[in-house]
Scaffold this motif. Sequence first.
Motif, short mmCIF file in Angstrom:
data_model
loop_
_atom_site.label_atom_id
_atom_site.label_comp_id
_atom_site.label_asym_id
_atom_site.label_seq_id
_atom_site.Cartn_x
_atom_site.Cartn_y
_atom_site.Cartn_z
N ASP A 136 0.86 -1.18 0.00
CA ASP A 136 0.00 0.00 0.00
C ASP A 136 0.89 1.22 0.00
O ASP A 136 2.07 1.16 0.36
CB ASP A 136 -0.90 -0.02 1.24
N ALA A 137 0.33 2.35 -0.39
CA ALA A 137 1.07 3.62 -0.41
C ALA A 137 0.17 4.74 0.06
O ALA A 137 -1.05 4.70 -0.11
CB ALA A 137 1.57 3.91 -1.83
N ALA A 138 0.78 5.74 0.69
CA ALA A 138 0.07 6.94 1.14
C ALA A 138 1.01 8.13 1.05
O ALA A 138 2.22 7.99 1.26
CB ALA A 138 -0.43 6.77 2.57
N GLY A 139 0.46 9.27 0.75
CA GLY A 139 1.27 10.48 0.62
C GLY A 139 1.14 11.40 1.80
O GLY A 139 0.15 11.35 2.54
N ASP A 140 2.14 12.26 1.99
CA ASP A 140 2.06 13.27 3.03
C ASP A 140 1.89 14.65 2.39
O ASP A 140 1.85 14.77 1.16
CB ASP A 140 3.25 13.21 3.99
N ALA A 141 1.78 15.68 3.20
CA ALA A 141 1.53 17.04 2.70
C ALA A 141 2.71 17.62 1.94
O ALA A 141 2.57 18.64 1.26
CB ALA A 141 1.16 17.95 3.87
N PHE A 142 3.88 16.99 2.02
CA PHE A 142 5.08 17.49 1.36
C PHE A 142 5.37 16.78 0.05
O PHE A 142 6.41 17.00 -0.56
CB PHE A 142 6.27 17.38 2.32
N GLY A 143 4.46 15.90 -0.39
CA GLY A 143 4.65 15.18 -1.64
C GLY A 143 5.45 13.90 -1.50
O GLY A 143 5.74 13.24 -2.49
#
Length: 174
Positions: free
Chosen positions: A13-20
């Motif tokens: 799985d993958a998830a992003g943060d607010a900084f890209g």
Amino acid sequence: LWNLTAGSLTVGDAAGDAFGNTYVVHANSGGAGSVIRKLSPTGALIWQNAYPITAFRVETGSDNAPVICGYPVSGSGGSAFLKADPNGTQIWLNADADGPNNFLLHAQLMLDPNNNAYLCAGTLFAMGICKVNSNGTTGWYVTAGTGGSQAFALGTDNNVYVVGGSTVRLGQPA
């Protein structure tokens, strides 16, 4: 833009943060547990660490830190959650978030605006969902309806709506 090749014994799985940046989780093909990789917006590896649960899901909260969930041990049932900080240091581990329910069919992980984590799953005979508070303690767990949970939503009314073999609305304290 970029491509990551990583062998995994489980669904990743993958998830992003607010900084890209992107957090990727998958089973550790070299041993027990799971690996979280933090990748830059260009796909460059920032860090990677192994953790002691067999995780299938990752999400990032408003603090830009990853939370992973999966089984406490490879080949077992149940629901374990782990949170690391943005530098990869483990903050907390909850190895028994579903109590006696032994969730097997993990479907969806979600964090609420307060960084509490929820997992909908199933026991083979009933839908299940559990909540882990933002500090890593167990909030609650429940089974209801029939079949496995497939997805859920957090309502603006603070209720949890779960769909799968049944449709269930769960109330929780404000």
